[in-house]
Design a protein around this motif. Structure first.
Motif, PDB file in Angstrom:
ATOM      1  N   TYR A  44      -2.472  -8.825   6.751  1.00 24.97           N
ATOM      2  CA  TYR A  44      -1.697  -8.144   5.559  1.00 24.97           C
ATOM      3  C   TYR A  44      -1.652  -9.300   4.516  1.00 24.97           C
ATOM      4  O   TYR A  44      -0.842 -10.138   4.868  1.00 24.97           O
TER       5      TYR A  44
ATOM      6  N   ALA B 139      -0.129  -9.559   0.215  1.00 30.06           N
ATOM      7  CA  ALA B 139       0.787  -8.725  -0.957  1.00 30.06           C
ATOM      8  C   ALA B 139       0.649  -9.349  -2.069  1.00 30.06           C
ATOM      9  O   ALA B 139       0.698 -10.830  -2.149  1.00 30.06           O
ATOM     10  N   TYR B 140       1.101  -8.921  -3.312  1.00 26.47           N
ATOM     11  CA  TYR B 140       1.419  -9.223  -4.657  1.00 26.47           C
ATOM     12  C   TYR B 140       2.863  -9.198  -4.359  1.00 26.47           C
ATOM     13  O   TYR B 140       3.656  -8.265  -4.666  1.00 26.47           O
TER      14      TYR B 140
ATOM     15  N   VAL C 144       5.871 -10.382  -5.369  1.00 27.23           N
ATOM     16  CA  VAL C 144       7.015 -10.241  -6.342  1.00 27.23           C
ATOM     17  C   VAL C 144       7.084  -8.628  -6.477  1.00 27.23           C
ATOM     18  O   VAL C 144       8.077  -7.867  -6.741  1.00 27.23           O
ATOM     19  N   MET C 145       5.815  -7.998  -7.058  1.00 27.88           N
ATOM     20  CA  MET C 145       5.742  -6.936  -7.284  1.00 27.88           C
ATOM     21  C   MET C 145       5.912  -5.841  -6.150  1.00 27.88           C
ATOM     22  O   MET C 145       6.925  -4.845  -6.188  1.00 27.88           O
TER      23      MET C 145
ATOM     24  N   LYS D 169       9.810  -5.460  -5.410  1.00 30.10           N
ATOM     25  CA  LYS D 169      10.304  -4.521  -6.426  1.00 30.10           C
ATOM     26  C   LYS D 169       9.850  -3.126  -6.047  1.00 30.10           C
ATOM     27  O   LYS D 169      10.692  -1.691  -6.403  1.00 30.10           O
TER      28      LYS D 169
ATOM     29  N   HIS E 105       8.014  -4.300   5.004  1.00 35.28           N
ATOM     30  CA  HIS E 105       6.519  -4.401   5.553  1.00 35.28           C
ATOM     31  C   HIS E 105       6.117  -5.915   5.911  1.00 35.28           C
ATOM     32  O   HIS E 105       6.817  -6.776   5.429  1.00 35.28           O
TER      33      HIS E 105
ATOM     34  N   VAL F  82       4.845   4.173  -0.212  1.00 42.96           N
ATOM     35  CA  VAL F  82       4.405   2.683   0.180  1.00 42.96           C
ATOM     36  C   VAL F  82       2.945   2.760   0.137  1.00 42.96           C
ATOM     37  O   VAL F  82       2.363   1.748  -0.359  1.00 42.96           O
TER      38      VAL F  82
ATOM     39  N   GLU G   9       1.778   3.169  -3.566  1.00 40.58           N
ATOM     40  CA  GLU G   9       2.275   2.445  -4.589  1.00 40.58           C
ATOM     41  C   GLU G   9       2.545   0.750  -4.499  1.00 40.58           C
ATOM     42  O   GLU G   9       2.606   0.118  -5.354  1.00 40.58           O
ATOM     43  N   ALA G  10       2.698   0.390  -3.160  1.00 36.33           N
ATOM     44  CA  ALA G  10       2.973  -0.980  -2.972  1.00 36.33           C
ATOM     45  C   ALA G  10       1.583  -1.912  -3.345  1.00 36.33           C
ATOM     46  O   ALA G  10       0.577  -1.581  -2.249  1.00 36.33           O
ATOM     47  N   PRO G  11       1.690  -2.969  -3.843  1.00 32.77           N
ATOM     48  CA  PRO G  11       0.451  -3.523  -3.864  1.00 32.77           C
ATOM     49  C   PRO G  11       0.452  -4.688  -2.612  1.00 32.77           C
ATOM     50  O   PRO G  11       0.658  -5.690  -2.382  1.00 32.77           O
ATOM     51  N   ILE G  12      -0.104  -3.963  -1.400  1.00 33.25           N
ATOM     52  CA  ILE G  12      -0.387  -4.649  -0.111  1.00 33.25           C
ATOM     53  C   ILE G  12      -1.644  -3.993   0.208  1.00 33.25           C
ATOM     54  O   ILE G  12      -2.113  -3.018   0.038  1.00 33.25           O
ATOM     55  N   TRP G  13      -2.351  -5.081   1.119  1.00 31.09           N
ATOM     56  CA  TRP G  13      -3.755  -5.002   1.194  1.00 31.09           C
ATOM     57  C   TRP G  13      -3.863  -5.364   2.861  1.00 31.09           C
ATOM     58  O   TRP G  13      -3.383  -6.377   3.456  1.00 31.09           O
ATOM     59  N   LYS G  14      -4.788  -4.556   3.517  1.00 25.00           N
ATOM     60  CA  LYS G  14      -5.077  -5.005   4.845  1.00 25.00           C
ATOM     61  C   LYS G  14      -6.428  -5.288   4.886  1.00 25.00           C
ATOM     62  O   LYS G  14      -7.472  -4.791   4.194  1.00 25.00           O
TER      63      LYS G  14
ATOM     64  N   LEU H  13      -4.423   2.048  -7.324  1.00 26.16           N
ATOM     65  CA  LEU H  13      -2.970   2.170  -7.965  1.00 26.16           C
ATOM     66  C   LEU H  13      -3.006   2.734  -9.394  1.00 26.16           C
ATOM     67  O   LEU H  13      -3.897   2.621 -10.078  1.00 26.16           O
TER      68      LEU H  13
ATOM     69  N   PHE I 151      -6.377 -10.445  -5.894  1.00 26.96           N
ATOM     70  CA  PHE I 151      -5.591  -9.847  -4.534  1.00 26.96           C
ATOM     71  C   PHE I 151      -6.924  -9.284  -3.817  1.00 26.96           C
ATOM     72  O   PHE I 151      -7.887  -8.646  -4.540  1.00 26.96           O
ATOM     73  N   ALA I 152      -6.875  -9.468  -2.635  1.00 23.35           N
ATOM     74  CA  ALA I 152      -7.719  -8.793  -1.615  1.00 23.35           C
ATOM     75  C   ALA I 152      -9.377  -9.003  -2.234  1.00 23.35           C
ATOM     76  O   ALA I 152      -9.767 -10.014  -2.235  1.00 23.35           O
TER      77      ALA I 152
ATOM     78  N   ALA J 268      -6.814  -1.755 -10.810  1.00 24.86           N
ATOM     79  CA  ALA J 268      -5.800  -1.557 -11.668  1.00 24.86           C
ATOM     80  C   ALA J 268      -5.109  -3.157 -12.007  1.00 24.86           C
ATOM     81  O   ALA J 268      -5.322  -4.191 -11.290  1.00 24.86           O
TER      82      ALA J 268
ATOM     83  N   GLY K 268       3.995  -7.982 -13.176  1.00 22.93           N
ATOM     84  CA  GLY K 268       4.319  -7.125 -11.830  1.00 22.93           C
ATOM     85  C   GLY K 268       4.420  -5.579 -12.109  1.00 22.93           C
ATOM     86  O   GLY K 268       5.010  -4.995 -11.271  1.00 22.93           O
TER      87      GLY K 268
ATOM     88  N   VAL L 294      -4.900   0.016  -2.720  1.00 20.64           N
ATOM     89  CA  VAL L 294      -4.032  -0.832  -1.907  1.00 20.64           C
ATOM     90  C   VAL L 294      -4.297  -0.223  -0.438  1.00 20.64           C
ATOM     91  O   VAL L 294      -4.685   0.955  -0.287  1.00 20.64           O
ATOM     92  N   SER L 295      -3.745  -0.648   0.662  1.00 26.23           N
ATOM     93  CA  SER L 295      -3.785  -0.275   1.887  1.00 26.23           C
ATOM     94  C   SER L 295      -2.924  -0.655   2.781  1.00 26.23           C
ATOM     95  O   SER L 295      -2.792  -1.157   4.148  1.00 26.23           O
ATOM     96  N   GLY L 296      -1.646  -0.727   2.164  1.00 24.79           N
ATOM     97  CA  GLY L 296      -0.260  -0.950   2.923  1.00 24.79           C
ATOM     98  C   GLY L 296       0.148   0.083   3.938  1.00 24.79           C
ATOM     99  O   GLY L 296      -0.557   1.207   3.872  1.00 24.79           O
TER     100      GLY L 296
END
Lengths: 93, 154, 154, 93
Positions: free
Chosen positions: C51, C53-54, C56-57, C60, C82, C117, C120-125, C142, D20-21, D64, D69, D90-92
């Motif tokens: 996993y 993530a960006y 700081v964003m 938030k 997370h 989450v 909206e959350a900039p998280i990638w797997k 997004l 990213f990614a 995007a 931020g 995204v994929s959280g």
């Protein structure tokens, strides 16, 4: 505790009576043996409860009756030695 | 233990471990705790709740709820325990855990299990109030099992 | 910590403690763990997920999700974390906890928080497969924040 | 990296570019400085990305773009020193 007159044509029997929550409070104990005049339906047992334990009368309309650990329908038959449980509305969770 | 009544504090990690499965990515948990008021809107101040149960029947009901929920959804695993005895405010009275490959199945299962425990398990609470009073809560009349299967499922 | 990204294993008791409130009798928890297959129906065999993530964003966004859910329901408390980094099968990637006087509010909040989450959350797997392959999962485009409030809520 | 010819009428500027990614994989780095010819909209920035980072072209339709931020609308203006982030779906969770 039965108030039946002796009658040779009726097979008297005993069941184990358990009571919970307000039902236990009403009869003053959580468990006791209960003498009955013989096999009877749950509907008939409910009527006898009101006679033998007058303090239960106001609770009876909302009381479920379990026989051997399962809530019983009115037509179910109660036999010698059965475990009868008086179950007020529940509030687990 | 997958289901049961317990007298010691509920062990949520142990319940999670009971349903852990490498095929399941979603775990949902419900934990009910003793509130300091006896209604969500406020009500009387509560200092403790005494939980009692018709133990042998309650344990059968909890096991049946878990088994029936699992049978209704592929790969769903359910564990649930209810505590009995006197609990102070903040202590957990019930913990329900569900694991599934699908989050909707896990989330739906804990909600369904909770509703079924509340309406089917012979468990009662007696609220002990700050003013010295106490009262049995008797909210959900128990119904006989459905006639066709004799198991009490609905 | 009420919300955030973490590199160490998620601490569910700590999250429960973060929302504990004597007025709240209902706690709902969602825990997402790494599955051994990359689809609920099966798919490829997975040995780990990385996993990223960006940061700081993402922090938030997680904080905003918790704050907005709490603002929408009286007495609701939400905590969510997370995990980032490389996780083996069975390890928890996300934990969401909600406490409320009402069980529906707590159960609804963890579901809503999870959906937000995920979208909206900039998280990638990045899935690491048993056959030596690897692939970024990029499922949810997004969207810009809604124009009228500038906060990104939907 | 800008390929603009020198032009005294344009105020050149630099932004910080994060990727990213799959976007990081495509441009070969997670962060770099990026020279731009001057203030421009996010819509224009997206067009320049395709020129300056051809490997991003296939990803751009689903990418995007965040400025400082926050995911930005196409009309938003990018200024000197801004942090620009390229965010694949995204994929959280």
């Amino acid at each position: 505790m039965s108030r039946e007159p002796p009658d040779a044509t009726i097979q008297r029997m005993q069941v184990r009576l358990l009571a919970f929550a307000s039902a236990a409070q009403a009869i003053g104990t959580g468990s006791c043996d209960w003498q009955l005049p013989g096999e009877l339906s749950v509907r008939e047992l409910r009527q006898r409860l009101a006679v033998d334990f007058p303090a239960l009368a106001p609770l009876l309309p909302r009381l479920a009756i379990a026989v051997e650990g399962t809530v019983a329908n009115p037509a179910a038959v109660v036999r010698e030695g059965a475990e009868i449980a008086l179950l007020p509305p529940v509030s687990g969770g | 233990m997958r289901t049961g009544l317990v007298e010691l504090p509920l062990d949520i990690p142990a319940l999670l471990a009971a349903v852990a499965d490498p095929a399941c990515g979603a775990q949902a948990i419900f934990v009910g705790t003793v509130r300091d008021r006896n209604e969500p809107e406020g009500g009387r101040e509560v200092v403790a709740i005494e939980y009692s149960a018709y133990t042998v029947m309650a344990e059968k009901v909890l096991e049946r709820i878990a088994t029936e929920l699992e049978a209704a959804a592929p790969d769903l695993r359910v564990a649930l325990c209810h505590r009995i005895g006197r609990l102070a405010v903040g202590e957990a009275s019930i913990a329900i855990v569900a694991a599934s490959p699908r989050r909707d199945a896990a989330l739906g299962a804990i909600r369904a299990a909770l509703e079924r425990v509340k309406s089917e398990a012979p468990i009662w609470k007696r609220e002990i109030y700050a003013d010295g009073g106490a009262r049995w809560r008797e909210d959900e009349p128990l119904a006989p099992p459905t006639l066709d299967d004799g198991t009490g499922s609905s």
